[in-house]
Motif scaffolding. Structure first.
Motif, PDB file in Angstrom:
ATOM      1  N   LEU A 272      11.140   0.944 -78.879  1.00 36.21           N
ATOM      2  CA  LEU A 272       9.847   0.275 -78.732  1.00 36.21           C
ATOM      3  C   LEU A 272       8.752   1.329 -78.664  1.00 36.21           C
ATOM      4  O   LEU A 272       8.733   2.168 -77.758  1.00 36.21           O
ATOM      5  CB  LEU A 272       9.846  -0.598 -77.471  1.00 36.21           C
ATOM      6  CG  LEU A 272      10.947  -1.675 -77.480  1.00 36.21           C
ATOM      7  CD1 LEU A 272      12.078  -1.261 -76.544  1.00 36.21           C
ATOM      8  CD2 LEU A 272      10.387  -3.031 -77.105  1.00 36.21           C
ATOM      9  N   ARG A 273       7.853   1.299 -79.642  1.00 38.28           N
ATOM     10  CA  ARG A 273       6.783   2.271 -79.734  1.00 38.28           C
ATOM     11  C   ARG A 273       5.441   1.539 -79.740  1.00 38.28           C
ATOM     12  O   ARG A 273       5.102   0.866 -80.707  1.00 38.28           O
ATOM     13  CB  ARG A 273       6.920   3.110 -81.017  1.00 38.28           C
ATOM     14  CG  ARG A 273       8.218   3.917 -81.103  1.00 38.28           C
ATOM     15  CD  ARG A 273       8.242   5.024 -80.058  1.00 38.28           C
ATOM     16  NE  ARG A 273       9.422   5.884 -80.183  1.00 38.28           N
ATOM     17  CZ  ARG A 273      10.549   5.673 -79.502  1.00 38.28           C
ATOM     18  NH1 ARG A 273      10.653   4.628 -78.688  1.00 38.28           N
ATOM     19  NH2 ARG A 273      11.569   6.495 -79.643  1.00 38.28           N
ATOM     20  N   PRO A 274       4.667   1.640 -78.651  1.00 36.54           N
ATOM     21  CA  PRO A 274       3.354   0.999 -78.625  1.00 36.54           C
ATOM     22  C   PRO A 274       2.375   1.704 -79.552  1.00 36.54           C
ATOM     23  O   PRO A 274       2.691   2.755 -80.137  1.00 36.54           O
ATOM     24  CB  PRO A 274       2.938   1.139 -77.153  1.00 36.54           C
ATOM     25  CG  PRO A 274       3.681   2.332 -76.656  1.00 36.54           C
ATOM     26  CD  PRO A 274       4.981   2.363 -77.412  1.00 36.54           C
ATOM     27  N   ALA A 275       1.201   1.117 -79.685  1.00 34.09           N
ATOM     28  CA  ALA A 275       0.214   1.639 -80.627  1.00 34.09           C
ATOM     29  C   ALA A 275      -0.330   3.000 -80.208  1.00 34.09           C
ATOM     30  O   ALA A 275      -0.747   3.795 -81.048  1.00 34.09           O
ATOM     31  CB  ALA A 275      -0.935   0.634 -80.788  1.00 34.09           C
ATOM     32  N   VAL A 291       7.822  -7.495 -75.178  1.00 39.22           N
ATOM     33  CA  VAL A 291       7.284  -8.013 -76.437  1.00 39.22           C
ATOM     34  C   VAL A 291       7.354  -9.528 -76.370  1.00 39.22           C
ATOM     35  O   VAL A 291       8.417 -10.105 -76.100  1.00 39.22           O
ATOM     36  CB  VAL A 291       8.085  -7.508 -77.654  1.00 39.22           C
ATOM     37  CG1 VAL A 291       7.478  -8.064 -78.948  1.00 39.22           C
ATOM     38  CG2 VAL A 291       8.135  -5.995 -77.698  1.00 39.22           C
ATOM     39  N   ARG A 292       6.249 -10.206 -76.623  1.00 44.81           N
ATOM     40  CA  ARG A 292       6.251 -11.670 -76.592  1.00 44.81           C
ATOM     41  C   ARG A 292       6.975 -12.238 -77.817  1.00 44.81           C
ATOM     42  O   ARG A 292       6.936 -11.655 -78.906  1.00 44.81           O
ATOM     43  CB  ARG A 292       4.818 -12.207 -76.518  1.00 44.81           C
ATOM     44  CG  ARG A 292       4.124 -11.871 -75.208  1.00 44.81           C
ATOM     45  CD  ARG A 292       2.960 -12.797 -74.944  1.00 44.81           C
ATOM     46  NE  ARG A 292       2.264 -12.448 -73.704  1.00 44.81           N
ATOM     47  CZ  ARG A 292       2.626 -12.857 -72.494  1.00 44.81           C
ATOM     48  NH1 ARG A 292       3.683 -13.642 -72.372  1.00 44.81           N
ATOM     49  NH2 ARG A 292       1.942 -12.498 -71.424  1.00 44.81           N
ATOM     50  N   PRO A 293       7.635 -13.400 -77.653  1.00 44.00           N
ATOM     51  CA  PRO A 293       8.431 -13.970 -78.752  1.00 44.00           C
ATOM     52  C   PRO A 293       7.643 -14.214 -80.031  1.00 44.00           C
ATOM     53  O   PRO A 293       8.196 -14.085 -81.133  1.00 44.00           O
ATOM     54  CB  PRO A 293       8.931 -15.294 -78.158  1.00 44.00           C
ATOM     55  CG  PRO A 293       8.972 -15.048 -76.685  1.00 44.00           C
ATOM     56  CD  PRO A 293       7.806 -14.163 -76.400  1.00 44.00           C
ATOM     57  N   GLU A 294       6.350 -14.549 -79.919  1.00 46.14           N
ATOM     58  CA  GLU A 294       5.584 -14.856 -81.128  1.00 46.14           C
ATOM     59  C   GLU A 294       5.296 -13.619 -81.971  1.00 46.14           C
ATOM     60  O   GLU A 294       4.855 -13.725 -83.115  1.00 46.14           O
ATOM     61  CB  GLU A 294       4.275 -15.570 -80.781  1.00 46.14           C
ATOM     62  CG  GLU A 294       3.331 -14.764 -79.910  1.00 46.14           C
ATOM     63  CD  GLU A 294       3.501 -15.066 -78.431  1.00 46.14           C
ATOM     64  OE1 GLU A 294       2.489 -14.958 -77.703  1.00 46.14           O
ATOM     65  OE2 GLU A 294       4.631 -15.400 -78.013  1.00 46.14           O
ATOM     66  N   PHE A 295       5.551 -12.422 -81.401  1.00 42.65           N
ATOM     67  CA  PHE A 295       5.323 -11.188 -82.143  1.00 42.65           C
ATOM     68  C   PHE A 295       6.614 -10.621 -82.748  1.00 42.65           C
ATOM     69  O   PHE A 295       6.582  -9.585 -83.397  1.00 42.65           O
ATOM     70  CB  PHE A 295       4.681 -10.135 -81.241  1.00 42.65           C
ATOM     71  CG  PHE A 295       3.322 -10.524 -80.736  1.00 42.65           C
ATOM     72  CD1 PHE A 295       2.375 -11.050 -81.590  1.00 42.65           C
ATOM     73  CD2 PHE A 295       3.002 -10.381 -79.396  1.00 42.65           C
ATOM     74  CE1 PHE A 295       1.126 -11.416 -81.126  1.00 42.65           C
ATOM     75  CE2 PHE A 295       1.754 -10.738 -78.921  1.00 42.65           C
ATOM     76  CZ  PHE A 295       0.803 -11.265 -79.785  1.00 42.65           C
ATOM     77  N   VAL A 296       7.726 -11.299 -82.518  1.00 39.40           N
ATOM     78  CA  VAL A 296       9.013 -10.824 -83.048  1.00 39.40           C
ATOM     79  C   VAL A 296       9.261 -11.475 -84.409  1.00 39.40           C
ATOM     80  O   VAL A 296       9.366 -12.699 -84.511  1.00 39.40           O
ATOM     81  CB  VAL A 296      10.167 -11.155 -82.077  1.00 39.40           C
ATOM     82  CG1 VAL A 296      11.502 -10.711 -82.685  1.00 39.40           C
ATOM     83  CG2 VAL A 296       9.942 -10.477 -80.733  1.00 39.40           C
ATOM     84  N   ALA A 362       2.027  -4.928 -80.247  1.00 40.73           N
ATOM     85  CA  ALA A 362       2.658  -6.011 -79.483  1.00 40.73           C
ATOM     86  C   ALA A 362       3.493  -5.484 -78.324  1.00 40.73           C
ATOM     87  O   ALA A 362       3.977  -6.269 -77.506  1.00 40.73           O
ATOM     88  CB  ALA A 362       3.549  -6.849 -80.403  1.00 40.73           C
ATOM     89  N   VAL A 363       3.658  -4.171 -78.233  1.00 37.39           N
ATOM     90  CA  VAL A 363       4.514  -3.576 -77.210  1.00 37.39           C
ATOM     91  C   VAL A 363       3.697  -3.234 -75.966  1.00 37.39           C
ATOM     92  O   VAL A 363       2.655  -2.576 -76.057  1.00 37.39           O
ATOM     93  CB  VAL A 363       5.197  -2.297 -77.737  1.00 37.39           C
ATOM     94  CG1 VAL A 363       6.068  -1.662 -76.647  1.00 37.39           C
ATOM     95  CG2 VAL A 363       6.032  -2.613 -78.971  1.00 37.39           C
TER      96      VAL A 363
END
Length: 389
Positions: A272-275, A291-296, A362-363
């Motif tokens: 997991l790599r954030p922006a 991470v929220r489900p809508e972003f997967v 999203a992270v």
């Protein structure tokens, strides 16, 4: 007369402003509200959100005057109300149990408070009619509460509170007894009504959807304190802690360690790599990524060039109306939820091998000790724990 150099001081004295200063309430050796400070602006719709036992209802009851703080001060419209009984405060409260008088008509229920104040009859009739019109119940004025639906009784309870023209309306889980469709309709009506009247609303709920859909700001509470106070967008998109992230919406949590380059979190079955690079973490630190489900996003083929990725098997597909929900098993202990808009959802079935990816923005990353479990969060289900949504 000159205005104060601090504009907040002027706002705090306006009708409908509510200020709590280091308010504490104890029951025996249990602290229900712990040195809580909060400024509610005139005309604001503020929700106190949290699980049972977090102190939200006790806070509301202290504003109403049904409970009294052991420490601190409460001000309404710029004046301390400590020692002021509930019936003398410029507030009204609507409860989940509507407490309508069954032997009185709708109009008589609404008029009751005005009668106790000895309001002249002509003014009383006009104000009752206006209040019932406001909640679209004027045509039911002669009915008894037992002849009304739950939603209609809720409207009568609102009218009874609003007819007194309070500076602040307090609502203690008032929609909890309604079915889902009616509850959603009443959420819209409450927000429209508040915007129309400009009255300060303080709304207590454990339902995140209610808070997100109606509030100007949300105070997420935990153990008698405010964990985060912000608008709905901030609470949802930039939670201050794993507790807030877990309680508001759903999350896929991944426990791991900060990567050697400090750029993100390495988990046993995902990276997991954030922006932006992590701040306040050192390489090797235990961390929790979310991470929220809508972003997967899911695909049968491995996407190229994505550093936010995991792989697993689809073990559940659920139809949620406008969304399709996929449950992907990464290993025996970890699963990930994905929600995709129905028209754009991938054609996947149980048993398919898939790749799960998500954008860097999203992270979210939190300290490992930030215990989401205390918010009621349950780790992603294993294959043996699948249940209907």
């Amino acid at each position: 007369m000159s205005r104060s150099a601090d504009p907040r001081a002027d706002i705090a004295t306006e009708r409908g402003a509510v200020t709590l200063q280091a308010v504490t309430k104890r029951y025996g050796d249990q602290t229900a509200v712990d040195a809580l400070s909060l400024d509610i602006q005139p005309g604001e719709f503020l929700s106190l959100l949290g699980p049972s036992g977090c102190g939200k209802t006790t806070t509301l009851r202290m504003i109403a005057g049904f409970e009294h703080p052991d420490e601190g001060d409460i001000q309404i419209s710029g004046r301390s109300v400590l020692g002021t009984p509930a019936y003398r405060r410029d507030v009204n409260t609507v409860f989940q149990a509507y407490a309508l008088f069954p032997h009185l008509t709708v109009a008589e229920n609404v008029a009751y408070g005005l009668q106790q104040k000895r309001v002249p009859k002509l003014e009383l009739r006009e104000r009752v009619a206006a209040a019932l019109e406001m909640v679209q119940m004027r045509g039911f004025a002669d009915r008894k509460p037992t002849q009304l639906s739950g939603g209609q009784q809720q409207r009568v309870a609102l009218a009874r509170a609003l007819v007194n023209r309070p500076a602040v309306l307090l609502l203690d889980e008032p929609l909890g007894a309604l079915d889902r469709q009616l509850r959603e309709e009443m959420q819209l009506e409450l927000k429209l009504l508040q915007a129309q009247l400009g009255i300060t609303f303080v709304f207590v709920t454990h339902d995140q959807d209610e808070a997100l859909s109606m509030s100007d700001r949300i105070a997420v509470m935990r153990d008698g304190r405010i964990e985060q106070l912000a608008d709905a967008d901030t609470i949802y998109a930039r939670p201050a802690s794993a507790y807030v992230a877990a309680f508001v919406g759903q999350q896929n949590f991944f426990d791991g360690v900060v990567a050697p380059d400090g750029a993100g979190v390495d988990s046993p079955r995902a990276q997991l790599r954030p922006a932006t690079p992590l701040s306040g973490f050192a390489a090797g630190d235990a961390a929790r990524a979310a991470v929220r489900p809508e972003f997967v996003e899911l695909s049968a083929d491995r996407p190229s060039g994505n550093v936010n990725i995991a792989s697993g098997d689809v073990i559940g597909v659920s139809h949620l109306g406008e969304m399709l929900q996929f449950l992907v098993q990464l290993d025996e202990q970890t699963a990930v939820l994905s929600r995709r808009p129905t028209p754009d959802a991938p054609a996947l079935s149980v048993g398919d091998r898939v790749w799960a990816t998500w954008r860097p923005d999203a992270v979210q990353v939190f300290p490992a000790g930030d215990a989401a479990a205390r918010s009621g969060y349950v780790p992603p289900p294993t294959a043996a724990q699948i249940s209907d949504p």
